[in-house]
Design a protein around this motif. Structure first.
Motif, PDB file in Angstrom:
ATOM      1  N   GLY A  54       0.803  -1.224   0.000  1.00 16.06           N
ATOM      2  CA  GLY A  54       0.000   0.000   0.000  1.00 16.06           C
ATOM      3  C   GLY A  54       0.830   1.266   0.000  1.00 16.06           C
ATOM      4  N   LEU A  55       2.076   1.175   0.455  1.00 13.93           N
ATOM      5  CA  LEU A  55       2.973   2.338   0.485  1.00 13.93           C
ATOM      6  C   LEU A  55       4.192   2.026  -0.389  1.00 13.93           C
ATOM      7  N   VAL A  56       4.001   2.110  -1.689  1.00 10.82           N
ATOM      8  CA  VAL A  56       5.077   1.811  -2.632  1.00 10.82           C
ATOM      9  C   VAL A  56       5.708   3.121  -3.077  1.00 10.82           C
ATOM     10  N   LEU A  57       6.985   3.255  -2.797  1.00 10.93           N
ATOM     11  CA  LEU A  57       7.681   4.478  -3.218  1.00 10.93           C
ATOM     12  C   LEU A  57       7.687   4.576  -4.733  1.00 10.93           C
ATOM     13  N   GLY A  58       7.450   5.795  -5.210  1.00  9.49           N
ATOM     14  CA  GLY A  58       7.388   6.032  -6.643  1.00  9.49           C
ATOM     15  C   GLY A  58       5.998   5.863  -7.205  1.00  9.49           C
TER      16      GLY A  58
END
Length: 825
Positions: free
Chosen positions: A199-203
Motif C-alpha cells: 500500500g505504500l510503494v515508493l514512486g
C-alpha cells in the motif's frame, strides 16, 4: 532437606538446559538469507549490484550502516521493549490477547522484532500454531544472536514492495544513497513502509507515503525521540522518490570478483569510482569514433604503482553491446602482444651485460636458423643503437638480442611475471615470441610495465582493498567467525547455500581472500615482491621509453593535445588485429588494448595511431595531478666513454666518443675494433698479409671491420663504405680460419623445403662474407653450380631428396649445410 531440594532444582535446571540444547540441535535455525552480491569501490560506495539467487534485491546492510536515527525509529515503531525482552514480550501478548478477545481496539499479533525475523526467515500461513512457532524461534534467535545482530537481520529482510527487500536495497534503489547517508525524513520513510509494503510503494504512492511519514514524524517528536528542530526540518522535506536502476559500474571486474568470492555478499574492490567512471566514458566515446574504421572494442586497466591496486578496469567499450561481444573481458583475453614485450627483453639483456644503450646492433636481413624477421616498415637500417632499436620498435635487432639471450631465459622470466599462456606453452615458443608469437593479456602486460615503474620488482595486482579508516564506524560490534566460511565472514549472517555469479549472490564481508598466480610459488620479499630485473636496467629502459622522438607518437599529437610525461610502448599484432599502448609514470601505469573481439583486423589498427591517443587521453584525465617528479638514475648505475661507431669501450682507433650508461661489473668491457690496420699496396689495389707483404712499396691503412652481414647489406643497398681491397692474388696462404668462412643465410641448415612444381618454385642461395671476399662459388652435392659476386643471390631448381649445399669464398674458406627438398604436385 534443603540441600536435597537444591539438588533437585539444580538437576531440573540441568535437564531443562540439556532438553533445550537437544531441541536446538534437532530444530536448528533456518538458513541465513541469500544476499544480492555487492561490489564496492575503495571508498565504500556501491559500484555494482546483482540480484540474489531468488531474483530479489536484498543487499546486505552492515552494522555500521544502521544509524542511530534508523535504530530509534524502527525500535520505537515496531518493538519499544526490544532491548529488554527475550524474544517475546509477555505484556504485549497479554494486551493483544485482551484486545482480540474482547474486540476492543485494533487487532494485533504483538509481534516483536525477533518474531518478525523468524516469520521473514520462514514465511508461513498466519495461524495460532505458526504464531507459537514464531515465538519459539524468536527465543532461539535471542539465544544465538545479539540484539544488534537480530536488528540487522530484520533490516535486511523487511519487504519494500516488488522484489525489493532490506533497508539498503530500498535506500539505494529509491534514494540512490546507502542507509547511513539518508536524511531523517528519508530514514523515517524507510522505517514505516515494511508494515504496508503493497500500500505504500515508493514512486507509486508518494502522497500516501508522505502523509504516513509526517504522521510518524510528529509521533516521534512527541515522544522526544528526535530534537524538535530536526522534526520540523524533516516535515518540510519533499518526497521525490522513484525507482532507479541498480548501480552497474565496472561490470567485468564485478563479475570476476563475484566468481572469485562466491560466498561473500559485499566485496570491496580497489577501484576508484571517479577514475572508473571517467575511464568508461572515455573508452566508450573513443571507440564510438573508431566504428567507421571497423574497430569496435577497447579495454583499459589503470594501476597505482605504489600499491599495485587496480583503480580502473574497463573490459569492453560497452558491456551491453551484444553485437560487438561487449560482455567479453578484454583485460583477461589472451591476444598477440605485438612488440610490447621488447622493453622487458632489453632490460634482461642489460642485466646480462649483453648490451648497453649506445651499443650498435645489426639491423639487416638475417636468417635465424630458418626464421627471417622483418621490421614493421619492411626496411632495414644497417646498424642502430639499442635505444633507437627500442624507441623505433625494430624487429630484427630484438630477435637478435633474444637469440643471444636465449628463449628459455626470456620465457622463464615471463613465467615468473605471471604470464600464464607463456607458462603453458614455453616449450614450443621460439624467437617469434618477442614479436607477438606468444599469447598475453592486458592484465599481464600492464603489470609487467608496473614492474618497470617499480624498479624491476614484480608483485601480483590487487583487485580488492580493506575497509578504509573513514568507513569504519566506532562501536561496531565484532561478530563471531563462522568456521564454514572464509576467515573474514561473520557468523551472524552466515553464508548462502549456493555460490553466486551474475544473478546469484552470497554472504560476504569486505576482506578479500589471497590471490594466487604462477609466480606465487616463488620466494618473495615483503608484499609478495620478487625482483625480475635490476633497478638500473629498469631505469635505462624507462629512460628510452620516455623519449618523444619516435615513430609511435600519434600523428599531430604534439599540436592537438597536451602530452603527459610518461614512458610508453606500443604494439601491433600480425594482421593488425590488436593495437596496444601501455604507459607509466611514477604514480600510475595504464594499459590500453584496441581491436575486435572477433579477431577481425583493420588497416587502421596500429598501436601508435589507434591505442596511444586513448592512452594519452586517460593520463591527461586520470593522472593530471600526479607529482612532477620523474625517475632518477640509481646509485648502482654509472657513466663511461664509448666509441660512437659501435657503442663499445674505445680502442686504439676510436676518435669519436660519447658518454653512455653502463652497469659496473655487469656490462661487457669488450674494446672496440671497428677499424683494423691493413697492409695495402701503395696504389691501394691489393691488401697484403704479413706473409706476402713486399719489402717496400706498401703502406698501412685503416679499414672498417664490419660484420659480414652488415657488409653484405651495404653492398646490396649500394651504400658507400671504405671496402678492403682484394687480397694479394700471388699470396699462397689462406687468410683467416673457419670463423671467417662464409655464413650461408639461405637455405637454413637441416631444414625441409617443399617446392611446388606447378608454380615452378626455386631454392634461394645467399651468404654473408668478410669484407675482403669478392666472389663465392656454390656447390650442390659437391657438384659446381655457379660463381657469383659475394653479395649476389642465386636461385636454382633442386632435385628432390637430401642435398648438401656448399659455399666457398675466393680465399679458399668453405661452409656446408644439409637440407631436404620435397616436391608438391
Amino acid at each position: 532437606m534443603k540441600w536435597q531440594a537444591y539438588r533437585r532444582i539444580l538437576a531440573g535446571l540441568v535437564l531443562s538446559l540439556l532438553l533445550l540444547l537437544g531441541l536446538d540441535r534437532l530444530f536448528p535455525l533456518p538458513p541465513p538469507p541469500q544476499y544480492s552480491p555487492l561490489v564496492l569501490a575503495a571508498d565504500g560506495s556501491v559500484l555494482h549490484a546483482f540480484l540474489n539467487p531468488t531474483q530479489k534485491w536484498r543487499m546486505k546492510t552492515e552494522l555500521g550502516e544502521i544509524t542511530p536515527a534508523l535504530r530509534k525509529a524502527v525500535i520505537e515503531k515496531e518493538d519499544r521493549w526490544f532491548r529488554w525482552h527475550f524474544g517475546v514480550n509477555p505484556v504485549a501478548l497479554a494486551q493483544a490477547a485482551g484486545r482480540n478477545l474482547f474486540g476492543r481496539g485494533r487487532t494485533t499479533g504483538a509481534s516483536t522484532i525477533p518474531m518478525q525475523v523468524a516469520r521473514l526467515l520462514e514465511p508461513k500461513e498466519r495461524t495460532v500454531g505458526n504464531k507459537l512457532l514464531e515465538m519459539l524461534r524468536a527465543v532461539q534467535l535471542e539465544a544465538h544472536y545479539s540484539k544488534d545482530e537480530i536488528l540487522q537481520l530484520y533490516l535486511n529482510l523487511v519487504p519494500y514492495g516488488g522484489n525489493v527487500e532490506g533497508v539498503k536495497s530500498a535506500a539505494l534503489l529509491y534514494f540512490q544513497q546507502p542507509p547511513d547517508y539518508l536524511s531523517l525524513a528519508q530514514t523515517v520513510t524507510l522505517a514505516i513502509i515494511p508494515n504496508r509494503p503493497t500500500g505504500l510503494v515508493l514512486g507509486q504512492h508518494n502522497a500516501a507515503v508522505l502523509r504516513e511519514r509526517n504522521r510518524w514524524l510528529r509521533r516521534f517528536g512527541a515522544a522526544g525521540l528526535f530534537p524538535q528542530e530536526a522534526i520540523a526540518d524533516a516535515l518540510l522535506e519533499p518526497l521525490d522518490a522513484r525507482r532507479h536502476a541498480a548501480p552497474t559500474l565496472a561490470p567485468h571486474l564485478a563479475r570476476r570478483l563475484v566468481r572469485q568470492f562466491p560466498h561473500e555478499a559485499i566485496i570491496r574492490s580497489s577501484l576508484h569510482r571517479s577514475k572508473q567512471t571517467k575511464a568508461e566514458d572515455l573508452t566508450q566515446g573513443y571507440v564510438r569514433r573508431l566504428l567507421e574504421l571497423g574497430i569496435t572494442q577497447a579495454a583499459v586497466l589503470v594501476v597505482n604503482n605504489h600499491t599495485r591496486q587496480v583503480e580502473a578496469y574497463v573490459g569492453s567499450a560497452d558491456f551491453r553491446d551484444f553485437t560487438s561481444q561487449g560482455q567479453n573481458d578484454g583485460v583477461v583475453a589472451v591476444r598477440s602482444p605485438g612488440s610490447t614485450l621488447k622493453p622487458f627483453l632489453y632490460a634482461l639483456a642489460l642485466d646480462r651485460g649483453l648490451v648497453t644503450p649506445k651499443l650498435l646492433l645489426p639491423d639487416v636481413p638475417t636468417n635465424f636458423q630458418g626464421y627471417r624477421p622483418e621490421n614493421f616498415d619492411k626496411r632495414c637500417n644497417g646498424e642502430v643503437t639499442l635505444e633507437r632499436a627500442l624507441a623505433y620498435s625494430l624487429n630484427i635487432p630484438a630477435v637478435r638480442v633474444l637469440h643471444e639471450l636465449g628463449v628459455p631465459a626470456f620465457t622463464d622470466k615471463l613465467r615468473q611475471a605471471g604470464f600464464q599462456n607463456v607458462t603453458r606453452n614455453r616449450a614450443q615458443l621460439g624467437l617469434s615470441s618477442i614479436l607477438g608469437g606468444c599469447g598475453a593479456s592486458l592484465e599481464e602486460l600492464t603489470n609487467l610495465y608496473v614492474t618497470l615503474a617499480a624498479g624491476g620488482r614484480y608483485a601480483p595486482l590487487r583487485w580488492t582493498s580493506p575497509p578504509s579508516p573513514l568507513s569504519k564506524r566506532e562501536g561496531e560490534p565484532a561478530l563471531a567467525v563462522d568456521e564454514n566460511t572464509s576467515s573474514s565472514s561473520t557468523k551472524s549472517l552466515g553464508s548462502p547455500l549456493s555460490p553466486g555469479e551474475g544473478g546469484r549472490g552470497g554472504e560476504a564481508t569486505t576482506t578479500s581472500k589471497p590471490q594466487t598466480s604462477p609466480s606465487s610459488l616463488l620466494e618473495r620479499g615483503p608484499g609478495g615482491e620478487v625482483s625480475l630485473i635490476s633497478e638500473s636496467a629498469a631505469f635505462l629502459t624507462t629512460d628510452i621509453l620516455s623519449q618523444l622522438t619516435r615513430p609511435d607518437l600519434p600523428i599531430n599529437a604534439a599540436s592537438s593535445m597536451r602530452l603527459p610525461k610518461i614512458a610508453w610502448k606500443t604494439g601491433t599484432s600480425y594482421g593488425r588485429r590488436d593495437a596496444w599502448s601501455i604507459g607509466y609514470n611514477r604514480q600510475y601505469t595504464i594499459g590500453v588494448w584496441v581491436g575486435n573481439f572477433s579477431g577481425r583486423g583493420s588497416p587502421a589498427l596500429t598501436g601508435a595511431d589507434v591505442a596511444t591517443p586513448l592512452l594519452f587521453d586517460l593520463f591527461n584525465a586520470l593522472a593530471y595531478n600526479s607529482p612532477n617528479d620523474w625517475f632518477g638514475p640509481p646509485a648502482a648505475l654509472d657513466f663511461r666513454l664509448v666509441c660512437a661507431e659501435t657503442g663499445l669501450v674505445p680502442g686504439e682507433n676510436c676518435p669519436n666518443q660519447l658518454i653512455d650508461y653502463f652497469l659496473p661489473g655487469v656490462s661487457s668491457g669488450r674494446r672496440c675494433q671497428h677499424l683494423r690496420q691493413v697492409l695495402v699496396a701503395a696504389d691501394g689495389s691489393f691488401a697484403y698479409c704479413r706473409a706476402c707483404a713486399p719489402a717496400a712499396g706498401y703502406r698501412q691503412g685503416l679499414y672498417p671491420n664490419l660484420r659480414p652481414e652488415v657488409a653484405a647489406f651495404k653492398e646490396a643497398q649500394g651504400l658507400p663504405y671504405r671496402r678492403l681491397p682484394p687480397h694479394n692474388p700471388l699470396c699462397q696462404l689462406v687468410q683467416g680460419g673457419a670463423e671467417r668462412a662464409p655464413t650461408i643465410t639461405s637455405p637454413a641448415a637441416n631444414a625441409e623445403y617443399v617446392l611446388s612444381q606447378r608454380e615452378n618454385q626455386l631454392l634461394l642461395l645467399s651468404c654473408t662474407t668478410p669484407s675482403e671476399v669478392r666472389q663465392v662459388s656454390w656447390y650442390v652435392n659437391d657438384q659446381f653450380l655457379k660463381t657469383v659476386p659475394a653479395t649476389e643471390r642465386v636461385f636454382f631448381k633442386p632435385a628432390p631428396g637430401a642435398l648438401k649445399i656448399s659455399c666457398a669464398d675466393d680465399h679458399g674458406r668453405n661452409t656446408d649445410v644439409l637440407v631436404t627438398v620435397a616436391e608438391l604436385d
